[in-house]
Design a protein around this motif. Structure first.
Motif, PDB file in Angstrom:
ATOM      1  N   UNK A  40      67.749  36.534  90.542  1.00 27.11           N
ATOM      2  CA  UNK A  40      66.593  36.068  89.759  1.00 27.11           C
ATOM      3  C   UNK A  40      65.982  37.216  88.957  1.00 27.11           C
ATOM      4  N   UNK A  41      65.864  38.390  89.566  1.00 23.71           N
ATOM      5  CA  UNK A  41      65.299  39.541  88.866  1.00 23.71           C
ATOM      6  C   UNK A  41      66.189  39.960  87.704  1.00 23.71           C
ATOM      7  N   UNK A  42      67.506  39.943  87.901  1.00 26.37           N
ATOM      8  CA  UNK A  42      68.432  40.305  86.826  1.00 26.37           C
ATOM      9  C   UNK A  42      68.335  39.294  85.685  1.00 26.37           C
ATOM     10  N   UNK A  43      68.241  38.012  86.019  1.00 24.66           N
ATOM     11  CA  UNK A  43      68.087  36.987  84.996  1.00 24.66           C
ATOM     12  C   UNK A  43      66.820  37.189  84.185  1.00 24.66           C
ATOM     13  N   UNK A  44      65.732  37.531  84.863  1.00 25.36           N
ATOM     14  CA  UNK A  44      64.462  37.791  84.177  1.00 25.36           C
ATOM     15  C   UNK A  44      64.591  39.006  83.261  1.00 25.36           C
ATOM     16  N   UNK A  45      65.263  40.033  83.741  1.00 23.32           N
ATOM     17  CA  UNK A  45      65.465  41.244  82.937  1.00 23.32           C
ATOM     18  C   UNK A  45      66.260  40.930  81.666  1.00 23.32           C
ATOM     19  N   UNK A  46      67.317  40.153  81.789  1.00 24.64           N
ATOM     20  CA  UNK A  46      68.134  39.793  80.625  1.00 24.64           C
ATOM     21  C   UNK A  46      67.330  38.932  79.651  1.00 24.64           C
ATOM     22  N   UNK A  47      66.530  37.992  80.172  1.00 24.08           N
ATOM     23  CA  UNK A  47      65.688  37.159  79.318  1.00 24.08           C
ATOM     24  C   UNK A  47      64.695  38.016  78.542  1.00 24.08           C
ATOM     25  N   UNK A  48      64.084  38.969  79.201  1.00 24.70           N
ATOM     26  CA  UNK A  48      63.129  39.851  78.523  1.00 24.70           C
ATOM     27  C   UNK A  48      63.810  40.688  77.440  1.00 24.70           C
ATOM     28  N   UNK A  49      65.021  41.155  77.704  1.00 25.09           N
ATOM     29  CA  UNK A  49      65.751  41.932  76.701  1.00 25.09           C
ATOM     30  C   UNK A  49      66.107  41.061  75.499  1.00 25.09           C
ATOM     31  N   UNK A  50      66.500  39.822  75.747  1.00 20.51           N
ATOM     32  CA  UNK A  50      66.829  38.916  74.639  1.00 20.51           C
ATOM     33  C   UNK A  50      65.593  38.638  73.792  1.00 20.51           C
ATOM     34  N   UNK A  51      64.469  38.409  74.435  1.00 26.22           N
ATOM     35  CA  UNK A  51      63.231  38.151  73.691  1.00 26.22           C
ATOM     36  C   UNK A  51      62.835  39.361  72.857  1.00 26.22           C
ATOM     37  N   UNK A  52      62.995  40.558  73.409  1.00 29.82           N
ATOM     38  CA  UNK A  52      62.645  41.774  72.675  1.00 29.82           C
ATOM     39  C   UNK A  52      63.586  42.002  71.491  1.00 29.82           C
TER      40      UNK A  52
END
Length: 66
Positions: A40-52
Motif C-alpha cells: 500500500x505504501x509503495x502504491x501511494x508513493x507511485x501515485x504521488x510521483x505520477x501526480x507530481x
C-alpha cells in the motif's frame, strides 16, 4: 526462518486456492500482514510521483497534425 515464519503456510495455501478459484482474480495477490502495508505504501508513493509528473509529463506527444 524455516519453521519460524510469521504466517501459516496452510492458511496461505487455502488463500491461494481461493484466489485461483475466483472468476476474476487480482493480478497480484499480496499476502501477509507485513506485505500488505508495504504494498500500500509503495502504491501511494507511485501515485504521488505520477501526480507530481502530470503537468510536465502529459504533453509530450508530437505537435504535427499528420
Amino acid at each position: 526462518m524455516n519453521g519460524k515464519q510469521a504466517g501459516d503456510p496452510a492458511k496461505l495455501a487455502d488463500a491461494l486456492l481461493r484466489v485461483a478459484d475466483q472468476a476474476e482474480p487480482p493480478r497480484r495477490f499480496v499476502a501477509g500482514s507485513d506485505a500488505i502495508p508495504t504494498a500500500e505504501a509503495k502504491g501511494q508513493e507511485i501515485t504521488e510521483q505520477a501526480r507530481a509528473s502530470r503537468e510536465l509529463g502529459m504533453d509530450l506527444a508530437h505537435d504535427d497534425d499528420a
